[in-house]
Design a protein around this motif. Structure first.
Motif, mmCIF file in Angstrom:
data_model
loop_
_atom_site.group_PDB
_atom_site.id
_atom_site.type_symbol
_atom_site.label_atom_id
_atom_site.label_comp_id
_atom_site.label_asym_id
_atom_site.label_seq_id
_atom_site.Cartn_x
_atom_site.Cartn_y
_atom_site.Cartn_z
ATOM 1 N N HIS A 195 24.410 11.476 72.057
ATOM 2 C CA HIS A 195 24.268 11.688 73.503
ATOM 3 C C HIS A 195 22.939 12.389 73.814
ATOM 4 O O HIS A 195 22.901 13.356 74.592
ATOM 5 C CB HIS A 195 25.445 12.507 74.059
ATOM 6 C CG HIS A 195 26.792 11.938 73.730
ATOM 7 N ND1 HIS A 195 27.269 10.771 74.304
ATOM 8 C CD2 HIS A 195 27.753 12.365 72.863
ATOM 9 C CE1 HIS A 195 28.472 10.507 73.822
ATOM 10 N NE2 HIS A 195 28.782 11.436 72.938
ATOM 11 N N LEU A 196 21.865 11.905 73.194
ATOM 12 C CA LEU A 196 20.567 12.540 73.379
ATOM 13 C C LEU A 196 20.034 12.328 74.786
ATOM 14 O O LEU A 196 20.154 11.244 75.355
ATOM 15 C CB LEU A 196 19.563 11.976 72.371
ATOM 16 C CG LEU A 196 19.717 12.395 70.917
ATOM 17 C CD1 LEU A 196 18.682 11.698 70.056
ATOM 18 C CD2 LEU A 196 19.613 13.904 70.766
ATOM 19 N N THR A 197 19.427 13.368 75.326
ATOM 20 C CA THR A 197 18.832 13.307 76.655
ATOM 21 C C THR A 197 17.339 13.614 76.560
ATOM 22 O O THR A 197 16.837 14.071 75.517
ATOM 23 C CB THR A 197 19.484 14.330 77.599
ATOM 24 O OG1 THR A 197 19.178 15.659 77.118
ATOM 25 C CG2 THR A 197 21.004 14.137 77.639
ATOM 26 N N ASP A 198 16.623 13.403 77.653
ATOM 27 C CA ASP A 198 15.198 13.750 77.687
ATOM 28 C C ASP A 198 14.999 15.252 77.472
ATOM 29 O O ASP A 198 14.015 15.664 76.851
ATOM 30 C CB ASP A 198 14.592 13.331 79.027
ATOM 31 C CG ASP A 198 14.486 11.813 79.167
ATOM 32 O OD1 ASP A 198 14.491 11.131 78.126
ATOM 33 O OD2 ASP A 198 14.388 11.331 80.302
ATOM 34 N N ARG A 199 15.934 16.070 77.962
ATOM 35 C CA ARG A 199 15.834 17.515 77.779
ATOM 36 C C ARG A 199 15.962 17.875 76.297
ATOM 37 O O ARG A 199 15.267 18.773 75.802
ATOM 38 C CB ARG A 199 16.919 18.236 78.583
ATOM 39 C CG ARG A 199 16.715 18.167 80.087
ATOM 40 C CD ARG A 199 17.831 18.867 80.839
ATOM 41 N NE ARG A 199 17.768 20.319 80.670
ATOM 42 C CZ ARG A 199 18.697 21.054 80.078
ATOM 43 N NH1 ARG A 199 19.790 20.473 79.566
ATOM 44 N NH2 ARG A 199 18.572 22.373 79.989
ATOM 45 N N ALA A 219 8.239 28.551 78.074
ATOM 46 C CA ALA A 219 7.795 27.273 78.637
ATOM 47 C C ALA A 219 8.870 26.618 79.488
ATOM 48 O O ALA A 219 8.557 25.937 80.481
ATOM 49 C CB ALA A 219 7.386 26.342 77.503
ATOM 50 N N LEU A 220 10.136 26.822 79.118
ATOM 51 C CA LEU A 220 11.242 26.168 79.827
ATOM 52 C C LEU A 220 11.952 27.102 80.798
ATOM 53 O O LEU A 220 12.993 26.726 81.368
ATOM 54 C CB LEU A 220 12.252 25.620 78.804
ATOM 55 C CG LEU A 220 11.718 24.578 77.815
ATOM 56 C CD1 LEU A 220 12.830 24.101 76.899
ATOM 57 C CD2 LEU A 220 11.079 23.409 78.534
ATOM 58 N N HIS A 221 11.371 28.308 80.969
ATOM 59 C CA HIS A 221 11.933 29.269 81.921
ATOM 60 C C HIS A 221 13.406 29.568 81.592
ATOM 61 O O HIS A 221 14.288 29.458 82.442
ATOM 62 C CB HIS A 221 11.796 28.751 83.365
ATOM 63 C CG HIS A 221 10.408 28.317 83.717
ATOM 64 N ND1 HIS A 221 9.360 29.196 83.845
ATOM 65 C CD2 HIS A 221 9.891 27.070 83.931
ATOM 66 C CE1 HIS A 221 8.245 28.521 84.145
ATOM 67 N NE2 HIS A 221 8.555 27.235 84.207
ATOM 68 N N ALA A 222 13.636 29.942 80.351
ATOM 69 C CA ALA A 222 14.995 30.263 79.887
ATOM 70 C C ALA A 222 14.936 31.469 78.969
ATOM 71 O O ALA A 222 13.850 31.978 78.634
ATOM 72 C CB ALA A 222 15.590 29.065 79.157
ATOM 73 N N GLU A 223 16.075 31.946 78.557
ATOM 74 C CA GLU A 223 16.164 33.054 77.618
ATOM 75 C C GLU A 223 16.101 32.514 76.178
ATOM 76 O O GLU A 223 16.617 31.423 75.902
ATOM 77 C CB GLU A 223 17.480 33.812 77.813
ATOM 78 C CG GLU A 223 17.591 34.527 79.143
ATOM 79 C CD GLU A 223 16.617 35.690 79.241
ATOM 80 O OE1 GLU A 223 16.321 36.314 78.181
ATOM 81 O OE2 GLU A 223 16.128 35.961 80.353
ATOM 82 N N PRO A 224 15.501 33.261 75.248
ATOM 83 C CA PRO A 224 15.454 32.813 73.852
ATOM 84 C C PRO A 224 16.831 32.504 73.270
ATOM 85 O O PRO A 224 16.987 31.515 72.529
ATOM 86 C CB PRO A 224 14.785 33.985 73.128
ATOM 87 C CG PRO A 224 13.945 34.625 74.172
ATOM 88 C CD PRO A 224 14.723 34.502 75.452
ATOM 89 N N LYS A 225 17.829 33.323 73.588
ATOM 90 C CA LYS A 225 19.155 33.050 73.040
ATOM 91 C C LYS A 225 19.756 31.774 73.631
ATOM 92 O O LYS A 225 20.562 31.097 72.969
ATOM 93 C CB LYS A 225 20.090 34.228 73.263
ATOM 94 C CG LYS A 225 20.371 34.594 74.704
ATOM 95 C CD LYS A 225 21.280 35.814 74.751
ATOM 96 C CE LYS A 225 21.570 36.239 76.192
ATOM 97 N NZ LYS A 225 22.430 37.438 76.234
#
Length: 256
Positions: A195-199, A219-225
């Motif tokens: 179920h691979l996505t572009d993300r 780069a993705l505006h998220a937390e490392p965890k």
């Protein structure tokens, strides 16, 4: 000098119109592989072998990964015992066929005499392993893949295999079509199964560039965890142990 499709065959006596018709049929066969299933691909290989004067046919798809390991997949037609024997030679030697395919895209003819000299003692040889003349037709994959293909057409009668020589441009197109078919089939199956996505692929591209979780998170505006959790879930879906193996798997099928 190479003979053309307009020139009658010196060995088989096939008239020029028949040679042209055969070339057109094989071109259509190569084009049809874009929508072929495995049974259809094997049927195409069998028909191409018969047209070229071969009595055994093998197509090997191989990809070499960054750590030096190789992955193989293959289909065979007509004499499957000989194809199994040829595969054993490819894996364990003595055989330089894949080496030739890796360094050159030019077809190569291996005569029965050359094949026999490579084999050495023939005291224990059975019918399926007897020396045959062989055409090796390499097919490199797309620029973003480490994969390559090798079409092997073998026959007892070197004169009959002259048809393959006269139609080499078409057989090269067929080899390229089979290489693309293997790569596309593996890619589509992997995307569907995991179920691979572009993300997901975007995440793996960062890993491919050597970015750690902190840099990817920035780069993705998220937390490392969060990035670590995404990689963990992706690894589970892909059936691999870690993110590096996930990159290797997706590179194998040209997804990265």
């Amino acid at each position: 000098m190479e003979s053309s499709l307009n020139e009658p065959s010196r060995t088989s006596g096939v008239p020029a119109p028949a040679a042209r018709d055969t070339a057109f049929d094989l071109c259509e066969l190569a084009s049809s592989l874009s929508v072929a299933d495995e049974a259809s691909a094997i049927s195409a290989l069998e028909l191409a072998a018969r047209v070229g004067g071969a009595d055994a046919a093998l197509f090997v798809w191989m990809t070499r990964e960054d750590d030096g390991h190789c992955w193989y997949s293959s289909i065979a037609a007509l004499d499957r015992d000989w194809s199994a024997y040829a595969l054993r030679r490819l894996h364990s030697g003595p055989c330089t066929w894949l080496s030739h395919a890796a360094r050159s895209s030019e077809p190569r003819f291996v005569s029965q005499a050359t094949f026999e000299s490579d084999e050495g003692d023939d005291s224990a040889r059975d019918d399926s392993t007897r020396p045959r003349a062989v055409w090796l037709i390499p097919a490199p994959a797309a620029h973003n893949s480490n994969a390559l293909g090798l079409l092997v057409l073998a026959g007892d009668d070197e004169h009959r295999l002259d048809t393959t020589r006269r139609l080499l441009p078409v057989y090269r197109a067929l080899a390229l079509g089979l290489t693309d078919w293997f790569q596309r089939r593996g890619r589509d199956e992997l995307v569907r199964r995991a179920h691979l996505t572009d993300r997901d692929l975007d995440l793996l591209r960062h890993e491919l560039l050597g970015h750690g979780s902190k840099r990817i998170a920035s780069a993705l505006h998220a937390e490392p965890k969060t990035i670590d959790c995404r990689f963990h879930r992706l690894n589970v879906r892909l059936g691999v142990a870690n993110r590096r193996d996930a990159v290797r798997l997706c590179k194998r099928y040209g997804l990265l």
